[in-house]
Design an enzyme around this catalytic site. Structure first.
Site, mmCIF file in Angstrom:
data_model
loop_
_atom_site.group_PDB
_atom_site.id
_atom_site.type_symbol
_atom_site.label_atom_id
_atom_site.label_comp_id
_atom_site.label_asym_id
_atom_site.label_seq_id
_atom_site.Cartn_x
_atom_site.Cartn_y
_atom_site.Cartn_z
ATOM 1 N N HIS A 19 -17.553 -10.688 -4.807
ATOM 2 C CA HIS A 19 -18.864 -10.423 -4.232
ATOM 3 C C HIS A 19 -19.227 -11.408 -3.127
ATOM 4 O O HIS A 19 -19.976 -11.055 -2.207
ATOM 5 C CB HIS A 19 -19.913 -10.413 -5.337
ATOM 6 C CG HIS A 19 -19.762 -9.245 -6.262
ATOM 7 N ND1 HIS A 19 -20.138 -9.272 -7.590
ATOM 8 C CD2 HIS A 19 -19.250 -7.993 -6.050
ATOM 9 C CE1 HIS A 19 -19.870 -8.100 -8.147
ATOM 10 N NE2 HIS A 19 -19.338 -7.323 -7.233
ATOM 11 N N HIS A 42 -14.649 2.582 -6.595
ATOM 12 C CA HIS A 42 -14.703 2.423 -8.063
ATOM 13 C C HIS A 42 -15.963 1.616 -8.377
ATOM 14 O O HIS A 42 -15.903 0.416 -8.639
ATOM 15 C CB HIS A 42 -13.448 1.723 -8.581
ATOM 16 C CG HIS A 42 -12.188 2.492 -8.305
ATOM 17 N ND1 HIS A 42 -11.593 2.508 -7.067
ATOM 18 C CD2 HIS A 42 -11.431 3.281 -9.111
ATOM 19 C CE1 HIS A 42 -10.507 3.272 -7.116
ATOM 20 N NE2 HIS A 42 -10.386 3.749 -8.335
ATOM 21 N N SER A 96 -21.138 -4.379 -7.302
ATOM 22 C CA SER A 96 -20.992 -4.269 -5.857
ATOM 23 C C SER A 96 -21.883 -3.194 -5.234
ATOM 24 O O SER A 96 -22.417 -3.413 -4.133
ATOM 25 C CB SER A 96 -19.522 -4.045 -5.487
ATOM 26 O OG SER A 96 -18.959 -2.981 -6.220
ATOM 27 N N GLU A 114 -17.473 6.918 -9.112
ATOM 28 C CA GLU A 114 -17.139 6.384 -10.431
ATOM 29 C C GLU A 114 -16.692 7.543 -11.315
ATOM 30 O O GLU A 114 -17.359 8.579 -11.387
ATOM 31 C CB GLU A 114 -18.335 5.671 -11.057
ATOM 32 C CG GLU A 114 -18.083 5.161 -12.461
ATOM 33 C CD GLU A 114 -16.843 4.292 -12.576
ATOM 34 O OE1 GLU A 114 -16.081 4.483 -13.553
ATOM 35 O OE2 GLU A 114 -16.631 3.427 -11.692
ATOM 36 N N ASP A 139 -12.689 10.130 -8.548
ATOM 37 C CA ASP A 139 -11.791 9.053 -8.152
ATOM 38 C C ASP A 139 -11.946 8.809 -6.662
ATOM 39 O O ASP A 139 -11.598 9.668 -5.844
ATOM 40 C CB ASP A 139 -10.353 9.443 -8.499
ATOM 41 C CG ASP A 139 -9.356 8.313 -8.240
ATOM 42 O OD1 ASP A 139 -9.730 7.343 -7.554
ATOM 43 O OD2 ASP A 139 -8.220 8.411 -8.718
ATOM 44 N N GLY A 140 -12.452 7.653 -6.305
ATOM 45 C CA GLY A 140 -12.689 7.343 -4.904
ATOM 46 C C GLY A 140 -11.450 7.260 -4.053
ATOM 47 O O GLY A 140 -11.538 7.329 -2.819
ATOM 48 N N ASP A 160 -11.785 -1.522 -5.755
ATOM 49 C CA ASP A 160 -11.523 -2.453 -6.856
ATOM 50 C C ASP A 160 -11.300 -1.684 -8.157
ATOM 51 O O ASP A 160 -12.122 -1.741 -9.072
ATOM 52 C CB ASP A 160 -12.607 -3.520 -6.991
ATOM 53 C CG ASP A 160 -13.976 -2.935 -7.282
ATOM 54 O OD1 ASP A 160 -14.186 -1.755 -6.970
ATOM 55 O OD2 ASP A 160 -14.812 -3.649 -7.836
#
Length: 275
Positions: A19, A42, A96, A114, A139-140, A160
């Protein structure tokens, strides 16, 4: 597998490191008035109560953000300290997506992904009233082809994943290359855990072979690499980072190592490919 729950680990040393990089990168990009697209592949639940059963079970926050002396952060990273202190008073560690939403402006946009069936509803509720934000249960990794190039002409992509299976190390490379191919001037931040160093070296080797430009590696370790179960270090592969970031990480990481892992810790700032 979807067994990973970030609530057990929110605010640990890896979150602090990730971060700090994210906040500094966003702060730099926001110096320009033009709109920015932020993509979180994510995103997790977005916000994590520190008094939850999961947080109390591991207590990883205590050795991460809870142990951080925010007033000693270099001036360039002070915005992270102010943000974390504000949420600390509410007994929350922000994920995030929440950090990015706090920093971004009205003209900017956030796309948050997510997959987990428990965490996604929390993420959706958190941003239900924020018109800048669009959340999606999915799923990104597969989203970059449709979202890039960004209509805003500027983008920051944070990746991430949980790395629950070894295949994820290959998937992130494929996802990064697909996104880079569509928008080579975007900033990509890929977080990784060091569980077995061989996996990270293979990942970096593939990025070198792809001949991407301006790739950096930043890493913070709690202890030397070993073959035992568990994460010993955390890293970020940054593609097209702000030009000032490597120097600023060179100032920040020794301080983090001294605060969070003074006995056995280490840090790394390395350019993988030139710009």
């Amino acid at each position: 597998m979807l067994s990973y729950r970030h609530a057990f680990h929110a605010g640990n040393f890896a979150d602090v490191f990730k971060h700090l990089v994210l906040v500094r990168s966003l702060e730099y990009l926001l110096q320009k008035p033009g709109p920015l697209l932020y993509i979180d592949t994510h995103a997790g639940a977005g916000s994590y109560p520190l008094d939850s059963a999961m947080s109390r079970k591991t207590n990883e926050y205590a050795d991460g953000a809870g142990a951080l002396r925010l007033a000693e952060l270099p001036a360039d990273f002070a915005p992270y300290g102010k943000l974390i202190e504000r949420y600390r008073r509410r007994r929350i560690y922000p994920g995030s997506p929440l950090i990015a939403a706090d920093l971004l402006r009205e003209q900017d946009r956030l796309r948050l992904f997510e997959l987990h069936p428990t965490d996604y509803p929390k993420l959706a509720r958190l941003f239900a009233r924020d018109r800048r934000v669009r959340t999606e249960q999915g799923d990104g990794h597969h989203a970059l082809k449709s979202l890039l190039p960004a209509p805003q002409k500027r983008a920051l992509v944070l990746m991430d994943p949980a790395y629950e299976v070894k295949r994820e190390y290959q998937t992130v490379v494929e996802s990064l290359l697909a996104g880079y191919k569509r928008m080579a001037n975007a900033t990509f931040l890929l977080w990784y855990p060091v569980v077995q160093r061989d996996w990270i070296e293979r990942l970096i080797k593939q990025l070198r072979a792809a001949k991407l430009k301006d790739v950096w590696q930043f890493e913070l370790g709690m202890q030397a690499d070993n073959r035992e179960h568990g994460m010993t270090a955390s890293g970020i592969i940054a593609i097209n980072p702000p030009w000032v970031l490597p120097g600023q990480m060179g100032e920040l990481l020794p301080l983090l190592q001294q605060q969070l892992a003074p006995a056995r810790g280490f840090y790394l700032v390395r350019q993988i490919t030139p710009g």
